[in-house]
Scaffold this motif. Structure first.
Motif, PDB file in Angstrom:
ATOM      1  N   VAL A 141      -1.612  13.077  -7.163  1.00  0.00           N
ATOM      2  CA  VAL A 141      -1.860  11.996  -6.169  1.00  0.00           C
ATOM      3  C   VAL A 141      -1.996  10.342  -6.878  1.00  0.00           C
ATOM      4  O   VAL A 141      -1.289   9.805  -6.314  1.00  0.00           O
ATOM      5  N   LEU A 142      -2.804  10.288  -7.852  1.00  0.00           N
ATOM      6  CA  LEU A 142      -2.953   9.039  -8.236  1.00  0.00           C
ATOM      7  C   LEU A 142      -1.593   8.587  -9.194  1.00  0.00           C
ATOM      8  O   LEU A 142      -1.141   7.325  -8.778  1.00  0.00           O
ATOM      9  N   HIS A 143      -0.639   9.511  -9.549  1.00  0.00           N
ATOM     10  CA  HIS A 143       0.461   9.166 -10.099  1.00  0.00           C
ATOM     11  C   HIS A 143       1.411   8.686  -8.918  1.00  0.00           C
ATOM     12  O   HIS A 143       1.922   7.436  -9.023  1.00  0.00           O
ATOM     13  N   ASP A 144       1.339   9.235  -7.911  1.00  0.00           N
ATOM     14  CA  ASP A 144       2.190   9.071  -6.827  1.00  0.00           C
ATOM     15  C   ASP A 144       1.840   7.748  -6.286  1.00  0.00           C
ATOM     16  O   ASP A 144       2.716   6.620  -5.875  1.00  0.00           O
ATOM     17  N   LEU A 145       0.607   7.511  -6.198  1.00  0.00           N
ATOM     18  CA  LEU A 145      -0.209   6.042  -5.543  1.00  0.00           C
ATOM     19  C   LEU A 145       0.056   4.920  -6.397  1.00  0.00           C
ATOM     20  O   LEU A 145       0.567   3.930  -5.977  1.00  0.00           O
ATOM     21  N   LEU A 146      -0.104   4.997  -7.614  1.00  0.00           N
ATOM     22  CA  LEU A 146      -0.088   4.021  -8.594  1.00  0.00           C
ATOM     23  C   LEU A 146       0.960   3.804  -9.689  1.00  0.00           C
ATOM     24  O   LEU A 146       1.011   2.597 -10.292  1.00  0.00           O
ATOM     25  N   VAL A 147       1.632   4.731  -9.892  1.00  0.00           N
ATOM     26  CA  VAL A 147       2.702   4.368 -10.744  1.00  0.00           C
ATOM     27  C   VAL A 147       4.086   4.705 -10.194  1.00  0.00           C
ATOM     28  O   VAL A 147       5.077   3.830 -10.097  1.00  0.00           O
ATOM     29  N   ARG A 148       4.586   5.903  -9.645  1.00  0.00           N
ATOM     30  CA  ARG A 148       5.641   6.110  -8.699  1.00  0.00           C
ATOM     31  C   ARG A 148       5.513   7.469  -8.411  1.00  0.00           C
ATOM     32  O   ARG A 148       4.755   8.439  -8.810  1.00  0.00           O
ATOM     33  N   GLN A 250      -9.090  -0.424   6.211  1.00  0.00           N
ATOM     34  CA  GLN A 250      -9.179  -0.107   4.968  1.00  0.00           C
ATOM     35  C   GLN A 250      -7.876   0.717   4.497  1.00  0.00           C
ATOM     36  O   GLN A 250      -7.651   0.651   3.376  1.00  0.00           O
ATOM     37  N   ARG A 251      -7.178   1.396   5.395  1.00  0.00           N
ATOM     38  CA  ARG A 251      -6.174   2.235   5.289  1.00  0.00           C
ATOM     39  C   ARG A 251      -4.854   1.212   4.893  1.00  0.00           C
ATOM     40  O   ARG A 251      -4.105   1.440   3.995  1.00  0.00           O
ATOM     41  N   ALA A 252      -4.913   0.090   5.629  1.00  0.00           N
ATOM     42  CA  ALA A 252      -3.830  -0.853   5.389  1.00  0.00           C
ATOM     43  C   ALA A 252      -3.912  -1.566   4.073  1.00  0.00           C
ATOM     44  O   ALA A 252      -2.975  -1.802   3.414  1.00  0.00           O
ATOM     45  N   LEU A 253      -5.207  -1.817   3.561  1.00  0.00           N
ATOM     46  CA  LEU A 253      -5.603  -2.625   2.418  1.00  0.00           C
ATOM     47  C   LEU A 253      -5.116  -1.643   1.200  1.00  0.00           C
ATOM     48  O   LEU A 253      -4.683  -1.934   0.274  1.00  0.00           O
ATOM     49  N   HIS A 254      -5.577  -0.388   1.496  1.00  0.00           N
ATOM     50  CA  HIS A 254      -5.326   0.815   0.519  1.00  0.00           C
ATOM     51  C   HIS A 254      -3.858   0.849   0.163  1.00  0.00           C
ATOM     52  O   HIS A 254      -3.251   0.709  -1.022  1.00  0.00           O
ATOM     53  N   GLY A 255      -2.878   0.691   1.229  1.00  0.00           N
ATOM     54  CA  GLY A 255      -1.388   0.849   1.016  1.00  0.00           C
ATOM     55  C   GLY A 255      -0.938  -0.518   0.492  1.00  0.00           C
ATOM     56  O   GLY A 255      -0.210  -0.213  -0.501  1.00  0.00           O
ATOM     57  N   ALA A 256      -1.580  -1.420   0.555  1.00  0.00           N
ATOM     58  CA  ALA A 256      -1.266  -2.816   0.128  1.00  0.00           C
ATOM     59  C   ALA A 256      -1.627  -2.751  -1.464  1.00  0.00           C
ATOM     60  O   ALA A 256      -0.862  -2.914  -2.232  1.00  0.00           O
ATOM     61  N   VAL A 257      -2.785  -2.342  -1.652  1.00  0.00           N
ATOM     62  CA  VAL A 257      -3.265  -2.119  -3.199  1.00  0.00           C
ATOM     63  C   VAL A 257      -2.256  -1.485  -4.014  1.00  0.00           C
ATOM     64  O   VAL A 257      -2.041  -1.470  -5.065  1.00  0.00           O
ATOM     65  N   CYS A 258      -2.075  -0.166  -3.425  1.00  0.00           N
ATOM     66  CA  CYS A 258      -1.185   1.069  -4.307  1.00  0.00           C
ATOM     67  C   CYS A 258      -0.056   0.552  -4.403  1.00  0.00           C
ATOM     68  O   CYS A 258       0.585   0.582  -5.340  1.00  0.00           O
ATOM     69  N   ALA A 259       0.703  -0.234  -3.448  1.00  0.00           N
ATOM     70  CA  ALA A 259       2.042  -0.824  -3.253  1.00  0.00           C
ATOM     71  C   ALA A 259       2.169  -2.035  -4.665  1.00  0.00           C
ATOM     72  O   ALA A 259       3.032  -1.879  -5.570  1.00  0.00           O
ATOM     73  N   ALA A 260       1.081  -2.873  -4.730  1.00  0.00           N
ATOM     74  CA  ALA A 260       0.935  -3.844  -5.862  1.00  0.00           C
ATOM     75  C   ALA A 260       0.797  -3.146  -7.227  1.00  0.00           C
ATOM     76  O   ALA A 260       1.405  -3.572  -8.169  1.00  0.00           O
ATOM     77  N   ALA A 261       0.062  -2.146  -7.184  1.00  0.00           N
ATOM     78  CA  ALA A 261      -0.204  -1.157  -8.375  1.00  0.00           C
ATOM     79  C   ALA A 261       1.175  -0.733  -8.816  1.00  0.00           C
ATOM     80  O   ALA A 261       1.706  -0.667 -10.181  1.00  0.00           O
ATOM     81  N   ARG A 262       1.807  -0.087  -8.074  1.00  0.00           N
ATOM     82  CA  ARG A 262       3.447   0.441  -8.265  1.00  0.00           C
ATOM     83  C   ARG A 262       4.238  -0.691  -8.725  1.00  0.00           C
ATOM     84  O   ARG A 262       4.946  -0.597  -9.803  1.00  0.00           O
ATOM     85  N   HIS A 263       4.240  -1.549  -8.201  1.00  0.00           N
ATOM     86  CA  HIS A 263       5.252  -2.983  -8.654  1.00  0.00           C
ATOM     87  C   HIS A 263       4.503  -3.575  -9.990  1.00  0.00           C
ATOM     88  O   HIS A 263       5.501  -3.462 -10.972  1.00  0.00           O
ATOM     89  N   ALA A 273       0.701   0.154 -20.694  1.00  0.00           N
ATOM     90  CA  ALA A 273       0.465   1.053 -19.627  1.00  0.00           C
ATOM     91  C   ALA A 273      -0.007   2.219 -19.814  1.00  0.00           C
ATOM     92  O   ALA A 273      -0.462   3.046 -19.065  1.00  0.00           O
ATOM     93  N   THR A 274       0.149   2.709 -21.050  1.00  0.00           N
ATOM     94  CA  THR A 274       0.035   3.975 -21.235  1.00  0.00           C
ATOM     95  C   THR A 274      -1.006   4.287 -22.679  1.00  0.00           C
ATOM     96  O   THR A 274      -1.014   3.233 -23.229  1.00  0.00           O
TER      97      THR A 274
END
Length: 302
Positions: A141-148, A250-263, A273-274
């Protein structure tokens, strides 16, 4: 006539690249700092919803005044298995096996649908399966959200690596779902199951494990962001069991934060990063020790 002296063929040594060599899916996922730093907190938070797993661990924890130091030891041990040589991993596995052999008992009181007197053992297949399942789900889940987002074949490869990880720790192979779809069906059913329950202690410990990590002062401004990432990543049922609100804002902010992390990950060199998270883990243990030494309250179970 001159002769050429016989020279023995050079002995080729096989490099010990560990149980999860470079290129293995588990190593690739766990090496991402964004995953390696957070998956353990999330896994503990979710894992606590099974009373037998939680109580079995809690009843055999020696020093509850230093919960984060214990979590750090666990994180470092797992990194030895993820990234170390087989010799390094085997040392960890032998130590954990000795500890697990001592973790046996019975539930002292009802844990939701699980009645008092129910026996537990750290070497019980279903309990070991749940432990590795929350690790796998958190890493995925965290890889999906924060990496790709992982492709289906990558999810399958990751689960097969986690199956191997579980077997190394003594989990019976037959107790583990044979494929990623079978794992996903098992995990989702367990989260929704009637025996999902938080004891009072599990509610306290699972919550502070996820949201009260002691960190040095320089890292504290980032903790609210980290807490939001974990909160939004939890299954809805788990948030309900903990009584954690999760509002549309919170849900909207969560989506924005995770999108920024992936970028950010796409433009960050892999070498930055590793890698292992040893230094960060040890800084958490040091901060907990500093707080205890200076008389500041640290979340604990007494």
């Amino acid at each position: 006539m001159p002769t050429t002296a016989h020279r023995p063929a050079p002995v080729r040594t096989v490099r010990d690249e560990g149980y999860f060599p470079p290129g293995s899916m588990l190593r690739r996922v766990q090496a991402e700092h964004a995953v390696g730093l957070l998956y353990g907190q999330r896994a503990l938070c979710i894992g606590a919803i099974k009373p037998l797993n939680y109580v079995g661990t809690s009843e055999h924890t020696a020093n509850k005044r230093e919960p984060f130091k214990r979590l750090v030891r666990t994180g470092l041990a797992f990194e030895q298995v993820f990234f170390g040589t087989r010799a390094e991993a085997d040392a960890v596995l032998r130590y954990v096996r000795r500890m697990h052999e001592r973790v046996v008992g019975t539930l002292p009181e009802d844990g939701g649908a699980t009645p008092a007197g129910t026996a537990y053992s750290a070497l019980d297949g279903p309990l070991m399966r749940w432990t590795v399942a929350v690790m796998m789900d958190s890493a995925e889940v965290l890889h999906d959200l924060l990496v790709r987002r992982l492709a289906h074949e990558e999810r399958e490869a990751l689960w097969q690596d986690y199956r191997r990880f579980a077997v190394l720790f003594g989990t019976p192979e037959g107790a583990l779902p044979v494929s990623y779809p079978a794992f996903r069906a098992y995990f989702d059913a367990e989260v929704a199951g009637a025996d999902a329950h938080l004891t009072d202690e599990a509610h306290h410990v699972g919550r502070f494990s996820a949201f009260s990590i002691p960190v040095p002062p320089l890292r504290r401004p980032a903790m609210s962001v980290q807490d939001l990432v974990i909160l939004g990543s939890l299954p809805e049922r788990v948030r309900e069991l903990y009584g954690l609100p999760y509002h549309p804002a919170q849900r909207a902010l969560h989506g924005a934060v995770c999108a920024a992390a992936r970028h950010a990950r796409r433009v960050t060199p892999t070498r930055l990063a590793t890698g292992r998270n040893t230094a960060v883990f040890r800084s958490v243990a040091a901060e907990e020790e500093r707080r205890i030494r200076t008389g500041r309250r640290t979340p604990q179970v007494v």
